[in-house]
Design a protein around this motif. Structure first.
Motif, mmCIF file in Angstrom:
data_model
loop_
_atom_site.group_PDB
_atom_site.id
_atom_site.type_symbol
_atom_site.label_atom_id
_atom_site.label_comp_id
_atom_site.label_asym_id
_atom_site.label_seq_id
_atom_site.Cartn_x
_atom_site.Cartn_y
_atom_site.Cartn_z
ATOM 1 N N ASP A 36 0.722 -1.316 -0.095
ATOM 2 C CA ASP A 36 0.010 0.027 0.175
ATOM 3 C C ASP A 36 1.075 1.329 0.191
ATOM 4 N N GLN A 77 -6.756 1.100 8.628
ATOM 5 C CA GLN A 77 -7.172 1.496 7.256
ATOM 6 C C GLN A 77 -6.650 0.779 6.246
ATOM 7 N N GLY A 78 -5.297 0.477 6.729
ATOM 8 C CA GLY A 78 -4.381 -0.583 5.838
ATOM 9 C C GLY A 78 -5.118 -1.573 5.629
ATOM 10 N N ARG A 99 -7.799 -1.817 3.401
ATOM 11 C CA ARG A 99 -7.595 -1.947 2.031
ATOM 12 C C ARG A 99 -6.790 -3.178 1.584
ATOM 13 N N LEU A 100 -6.015 -3.881 2.511
ATOM 14 C CA LEU A 100 -5.178 -4.850 1.885
ATOM 15 C C LEU A 100 -5.575 -6.069 2.620
ATOM 16 N N ARG A 116 -11.348 -7.719 8.068
ATOM 17 C CA ARG A 116 -11.594 -6.296 7.546
ATOM 18 C C ARG A 116 -12.884 -5.634 8.207
ATOM 19 N N GLU A 163 -12.503 -2.240 10.258
ATOM 20 C CA GLU A 163 -13.352 -1.040 10.123
ATOM 21 C C GLU A 163 -14.104 -0.555 11.355
#
Length: 217
Positions: free
Chosen positions: A117, A175-176, A179-180, A187, A191
């Motif tokens: 990222d 947040q990483g 995204r990943l 995830r 969040e």
């Protein structure tokens, strides 16, 4: 036995219970789901390991301040943070067990999982003290020692300043993962961390202002 010792024991027990729950629940998935477990170098594994360490320090700081102040608002905040993050740490440790992956990876650099990222340089909780801090927002040993030496309003301010930086670093990491990470459940947890920690940061900024202090930069 002091309140800190009892609180520490309670957090460990909760973490172990959540680790076991995560393993049992996830273990009920079918064969293909288990076969698709993340790799040792995946963002999922890296986030679970690094955020476990990150959360452990938040628990430690929260237990310290609970014995350094009689302010019920700060003590309640510290208990909520310690309880929540001990539980989440247990879940992440349970996932690593389920995936058959070690809880530590000495051969991997902290935060290496975010390289895909664009990378993320670690930064500590205060200027001039971050050189040896590999994850965003982590307090230095010197800062933890200082927190343990303060009491009353000074301890409250130090805790809030350290924890705001710590939470902001945790938000960056979560947040990483959003995204990943490839595992939906992880995830979703990430969040939730973003939303909850941002809300707590707003609260802590307000608590600092009430004490005539500002966010540390």
């Amino acid at each position: 036995m002091s309140r800190t010792h009892w609180a520490s024991i309670a957090a460990v027990v909760l973490a172990l219970l959540f680790a076991g729950t995560a393993t049992v629940v996830a273990g009920e998935d079918d064969g293909p789901a288990r076969a698709a477990a993340p790799s040792d170098s995946s963002a999922d594994a890296g986030f679970a390991r690094d955020m476990s360490i990150h959360h452990q320090q938040a628990v430690e700081m929260s237990f310290i301040v609970r014995d350094r102040t009689d302010d019920e608002e700060i003590r309640r905040l510290a208990f909520d943070i310690a309880n929540t993050q001990a539980n989440q740490r247990g879940m992440m440790q349970g996932w690593l067990d389920l995936w058959g992956l070690p809880k530590t990876a000495p051969d991997q650099e902290p935060m290496a999982w975010m390289a895909a990222d664009g990378g993320h340089a670690g930064h500590g909780a205060g200027s001039g003290e971050s050189a040896d801090i590999p994850m965003p927002g982590m307090a230095t040993p010197a800062q933890l020692a200082r927190l343990g030496e303060l009491s009353g309003k000074k301890a409250e301010i130090e805790y809030l300043q350290l924890m705001i930086v710590h939470h902001n670093g945790g938000v960056d990491m979560a947040q990483g993962c959003v995204r990943l990470c490839a595992v939906d459940t992880e995830r979703t947890l990430a969040e939730g961390m973003v939303d909850a920690q941002r809300s707590e940061v707003e609260l802590m900024v307000d608590l600092l202002r009430k004490r005539g202090a500002q966010v540390r930069t």
